[in-house]
Design an enzyme around this catalytic site. Structure first.
Site, mmCIF file in Angstrom:
data_model
loop_
_atom_site.group_PDB
_atom_site.id
_atom_site.type_symbol
_atom_site.label_atom_id
_atom_site.label_comp_id
_atom_site.label_asym_id
_atom_site.label_seq_id
_atom_site.Cartn_x
_atom_site.Cartn_y
_atom_site.Cartn_z
ATOM 1 N N GLY A 242 2.384 6.413 -2.153
ATOM 2 C CA GLY A 242 0.971 6.530 -2.488
ATOM 3 C C GLY A 242 0.120 6.701 -1.241
ATOM 4 N N CYS A 269 7.867 4.323 0.819
ATOM 5 C CA CYS A 269 6.646 4.755 1.513
ATOM 6 C C CYS A 269 5.548 3.690 1.403
ATOM 7 C CB CYS A 269 6.191 6.112 0.987
ATOM 8 S SG CYS A 269 5.052 6.977 2.094
ATOM 9 N N GLN A 273 5.408 -0.321 2.740
ATOM 10 C CA GLN A 273 4.381 -0.949 3.570
ATOM 11 C C GLN A 273 3.764 -2.167 2.879
ATOM 12 O OE1 GLN A 273 1.808 2.402 4.041
ATOM 13 N NE2 GLN A 273 3.190 3.499 5.424
ATOM 14 N N ASN A 311 5.868 11.493 4.523
ATOM 15 C CA ASN A 311 4.447 11.805 4.407
ATOM 16 C C ASN A 311 3.667 10.500 4.482
ATOM 17 O OD1 ASN A 311 1.877 12.658 3.789
ATOM 18 N ND2 ASN A 311 2.275 12.920 1.607
ATOM 19 N N GLY A 313 0.736 8.094 7.164
ATOM 20 C CA GLY A 313 -0.073 7.959 8.369
ATOM 21 C C GLY A 313 -0.070 6.565 8.939
ATOM 22 N N HIS A 352 11.411 9.389 2.135
ATOM 23 C CA HIS A 352 11.504 9.730 0.714
ATOM 24 C C HIS A 352 12.927 10.110 0.321
ATOM 25 C CE1 HIS A 352 7.199 9.670 -0.271
ATOM 26 N NE2 HIS A 352 7.026 10.064 0.978
ATOM 27 N N GLU A 354 13.940 10.469 -2.598
ATOM 28 C CA GLU A 354 13.843 11.333 -3.778
ATOM 29 C C GLU A 354 13.407 12.751 -3.408
ATOM 30 O OE1 GLU A 354 9.619 10.702 -2.979
ATOM 31 O OE2 GLU A 354 11.427 9.537 -2.675
#
Length: 388
Positions: A242, A269, A273, A311, A313, A352, A354
């Site tokens: 997300g 992801c 976190q 993906n 930051g 990821h 997946e």
């Protein structure tokens, strides 16, 4: 207008530049990149980020993790196989799209319509004909910057400079519970396992990977409480990817803290976190993030290095991990890429597994999750796995 540094690239793009409408990418520091318009005829402010994937632009545009961001593709030609809706990973939440060159006449037997049509339908402005290499180097040097895509250069950039991504998870999560049944015959004699997937901006391929391994998947809003999750009586809990700053998602962190140890957990992801914060660790914003399909990750418990899709930051601060064991690190900058929590039968990864369209190096982690659920089910008196 002396505050602006104009970067004009009239030879870039290769698409009838004399007849195309001009568009500008203006960075928060006043740097201007002049190009040409495609996509929606609107202006947009967002956080400018780059992704290095050579393919998979459809998956990029439909990844909810890009919520609030203007996405720049470093690969020079985008749109050559058009838009294929079966490849969507979710809804489109990008604020803008930056490419060197876009293909007006895609060639692929699966193509349904063009990239330009996709962006127009979703109100996303695009710009092409700019030097994406120079812009990428600027971001790498200075870090992620805010920017605006516009058709006339603004005199005041205060709104651009002050832009912040907020309320990311509530904006992208599903609004209601959804059930996806296991692929027929995939569960074998053991019957389907039930996975509760907390949707913080989940990519659809997470669901597909679980379905084909014999799991019924109930997708719950990312705003669900721990009680909501446990009321589904799942065999395991999946925490999805997300957008946004993980430290802002305090409600989600509190619910994860209540779920740790209750059921086997697998986080990806943002889910990685949030779990780390719930377990007492800290996160930090990376200078320009990891976005692309070629990020190398090393297993610190073995000798393997995997090529992964990423993906994000933000990253978990390795030194702050106390309750778990760091399992994977990024081979480039040594940041934390995965944590095992053996006391809670949980594990999480920053990358990821997946990944669609790839790479598929780490898809075995879904099998590890299945094994964890079966072991827990057997321990609590359920049917053992046929392989045990």
């Amino acid at each position: 207008m002396s505050q602006f540094l104009n970067r004009t690239n009239t030879s870039a793009g290769g698409q009838g530049t004399n007849m195309k409408k001009k568009r500008y990418l203006v960075l928060s520091d006043g740097t201007v990149y002049e190009g040409f318009a495609f996509g929606a005829d609107v202006s947009a402010i967002g956080e400018l980020v780059f992704t290095t994937g050579m393919c998979g632009y459809i998956e990029t545009l439909t990844d909810p993790s890009y919520y609030g961001q203007i996405v720049l593709q470093t690969y020079p030609l985008i749109g050559n196989y058009g838009i294929i809706e079966d490849d969507f990973e979710g809804e489109c939440f990008v604020k803008g799209y930056v490419v060197r060159e876009w293909c007006e006449q895609p060639s692929n037997f699966r193509c349904q319509y063009t990239l330009d049509t996709f962006l127009k339908d979703r109100g996303v402005p695009g710009i092409y004909g700019v030097d994406t290499r120079e812009i990428t180097k600027t971001i790498r040097e200075h870090g992620v910057m805010n920017a605006i895509l516009c058709d006339s250069i603004p005199r005041d950039l205060s709104e651009v400079s002050s832009y912040v991504i907020t309320d990311a998870v509530p904006a992208v999560t599903t609004k209601e519970k959804k059930l996806y049944e296991a692929v027929e015959g995939s569960a074998g004699e053991r019957g389907p396992l039930k996975v509760a997937l907390l949707d913080y901006g989940a990519k659809r391929n997470i669901i597909r990977e679980l379905q084909k391994r014999g799991c019924d998947v109930v997708v719950l809003p990312g705003t669900s409480s721990a009680d909501d999750v446990l009321d589904e009586h799942p065999d395991g809990i999946m925490l999805s990817n997300g957008p946004g700053d993980p430290a802002d998602a305090q409600d989600q962190i509190m619910q994860i803290a209540k779920l740790l140890g209750m059921k086997p957990i697998f986080g990806i992801c943002l889910g990685h976190q949030l779990t780390a914060i719930a377990a007492g660790a800290k996160t930090t914003k990376l200078k320009y993030g990891h976005r692309g399909v070629n990020q190398p990750c090393r297993d610190v418990k073995g000798t393997r290095t995997f090529i992964t899709s990423q993906n994000h930051g933000y990253a978990v601060v390795s030194e702050s991990v106390k309750r778990g064991e760091e399992r994977y690190i990024n081979a480039n900058d040594k940041t934390c890429e995965g944590i095992d929590y053996p006391d809670w039968n949980a594990f999480t990864v920053q990358f990821h597994p997946e990944a669609s369209s790839g790479p598929h190096d780490t898809s075995f982690l879904f099998d590890r999750f299945i094994d964890n659920m079966m072991a827990e089910k057997y321990k609590r008196g359920g049917e053992p796995n046929a392989a045990e």
